[in-house]
Design an enzyme around this catalytic site. Structure first.
Site, mmCIF file in Angstrom:
data_model
loop_
_atom_site.group_PDB
_atom_site.id
_atom_site.type_symbol
_atom_site.label_atom_id
_atom_site.label_comp_id
_atom_site.label_asym_id
_atom_site.label_seq_id
_atom_site.Cartn_x
_atom_site.Cartn_y
_atom_site.Cartn_z
ATOM 1 N N LYS A 129 0.834 -1.197 0.000
ATOM 2 C CA LYS A 129 0.000 0.000 0.000
ATOM 3 C C LYS A 129 0.873 1.252 0.000
ATOM 4 O O LYS A 129 2.086 1.177 0.212
ATOM 5 C CB LYS A 129 -0.934 -0.008 1.211
ATOM 6 N N TYR A 182 16.007 30.511 7.483
ATOM 7 C CA TYR A 182 14.857 31.244 8.003
ATOM 8 C C TYR A 182 14.963 31.426 9.513
ATOM 9 O O TYR A 182 15.264 30.495 10.254
ATOM 10 C CB TYR A 182 13.558 30.500 7.681
#
Length: 424
Positions: free
Chosen positions: A59, A278
């Site tokens: 999956k 940042y």
């Protein structure tokens, strides 16, 4: 390992390897999936679980590694049963494994029977309403493709209660029921001494024994290592196939599968006392050389791997040595402190290793504050993907944006043949 000849300009002057290198230079990151390692992991799990059948959970795009590529390789290696989460995933698996049994863990919804029948896959039914709707479809169409019954033994997520499962036993024992598997799911299989394991085992053993002649499955990756009592007729490994440690209280018995490299787009020098990234949360404590690499959280390299003046973040292998992340991981870029490397050891265009060469999925998961499952299933779609091994030739997978551009400028592809009609 192979490259897509449509993507790479072919010239008589370059070898196949050189052509591939030229093509890969266009991408910021390269994700390599070792299909031979996946096969080796499956065989190890199969051997551990003998005489139980070893299936494969594929999956979420085979945990980020590629549904069709993984299914095809494992099917050729002898895997006969696969588990996916959705019907769409089942379609991809069916294309790669035409004769395999494919179970869809997400359950059955009304009016979806035709989708199951067209690709001959089996729903995992975990609710009495689902079972009734499935019965209606099978009676109406004559479909007899099979289904699994999921019983909840403690997860409290999906599955019939023990009382509900007990109530359908007469129907099962009456025969001609179409149920090909009865299954449950362990809550704490990775914890060897968890009392929940023994409680679930006792509950499942009791109810599964009443499903006369129906194979039973309980163990996931970690459950396989709990021993023979947990293995029943079939085991369902997932994450362990892709290199995640199924025994976190001991050394990892699985081979690494994924290698992730990213390209240096720039090197630069910063002075002592200057901030990086940042917020300027990481400050250079000495004259520092940085390598800026072309991967970020948009590519599945989590922002949690950032560092600041008080906390060391993840590491990246540059020129054979571990170098720390400097500052915050941003959307497309990461800064790496390469001050301690020899001069010219890292230059623009060089590839560095984010996953592989000793940096494991579980190590990265620790820095990301999560588990290996999430690391793998978050791997971005902007990487060039290479598949090696598996006794098959796989083309290099282009990122989605590149594929879209190619499709918009190419004539329509020939439509696939229609699926076989439903039984009447």
């Amino acid at each position: 390992m192979a490259s897509d000849p449509k993507m790479i300009p072919q010239t008589g002057l370059l070898s196949a390897e050189a052509n591939q290198a030229a093509a890969l230079a266009a991408y910021g990151g390269v994700l390599t999936v070792d299909l031979d390692a996946i096969i080796a992991n499956w065989r190890k799990l199969e051997k551990t679980a003998v005489p139980a059948e070893c299936s494969a959970v594929i999956k979420a795009n085979a945990y980020g590694c590629g549904t069709e590529q993984v299914a095809r390789a494992l099917n050729k290696a002898g895997c006969k049963t696969f588990f996916v989460a959705t019907i769409e995933e089942a379609r991809s698996a069916r294309a790669a494994a035409p004769e395999a049994a494919i179970y869809v863990l997400g359950g059955y919804f009304q009016n979806t029977g035709e989708h199951y029948a067209k690709i001959n896959c089996r729903p995992v039914i975990g609710d009495l309403n689902e079972l009734a709707e499935w019965d209606v479809f099978c009676r109406r169409t004559g479909w007899s493709g099979g289904a699994a019954i999921h019983i909840d033994t403690g997860m409290n997520r999906l599955g019939l209660t023990l009382a509900e499962a007990q109530a359908i036993i007469p129907r099962i024992n009456a025969g001609d029921h179409g149920i090909t598997l009865v299954m449950s799911h362990l809550v704490s299989a990775e914890q060897l001494n968890s009392p929940v394991n023994a409680k679930q085992l006792a509950a499942f053993r009791g109810i599964a024994s009443e499903f006369s002649g129906v194979p039973a499955a309980l163990a996931n990756s970690s459950g396989i290592f709990l021993g023979a009592p947990f293995q029943f007729d079939l085991v369902r490994p997932g994450a362990a196939l892709y290199g995640v440690n199924p025994t976190p209280e001991a050394d990892n018995p699985m081979q690494p599968v994924v290698d992730l490299k990213a390209r240096i787009v720039q090197t630069r020098n910063v002075e002592r006392g200057e901030g990086v990234g940042y917020g300027g949360t990481w400050t250079a404590r000495r004259p520092t050389k940085l390598a800026i690499i072309a991967v970020g959280y948009a590519d599945g390299y989590f922002r949690a791997a950032s560092s600041n003046d008080g906390t060391r973040g993840a590491e990246v292998i540059v020129a054979g040595r571990r170098c720390p992340v400097a500052g915050r991981v941003s959307m497309d870029l990461i800064a790496i402190d390469i001050t301690d490397l020899p001069p010219n050891a890292a230059r623009r265009g060089h590839l560095v290793t984010l996953l592989g060469d000793g940096i494991t999925v579980d190590e990265l998961a620790h820095h990301f504050g999560t588990i290996g499952y999430e690391v793998l299933t978050s791997l971005g779609r902007r990487y060039a993907r290479i598949y090696k091994g598996g006794n098959v030739v796989e083309p290099l997978e282009r990122p989605v944006a590149v594929q879209a551009a190619e499709q918009s400028s190419s004539p329509p592809a020939e439509q696939p043949a229609s699926p076989p009609p439903l039984p009447s």
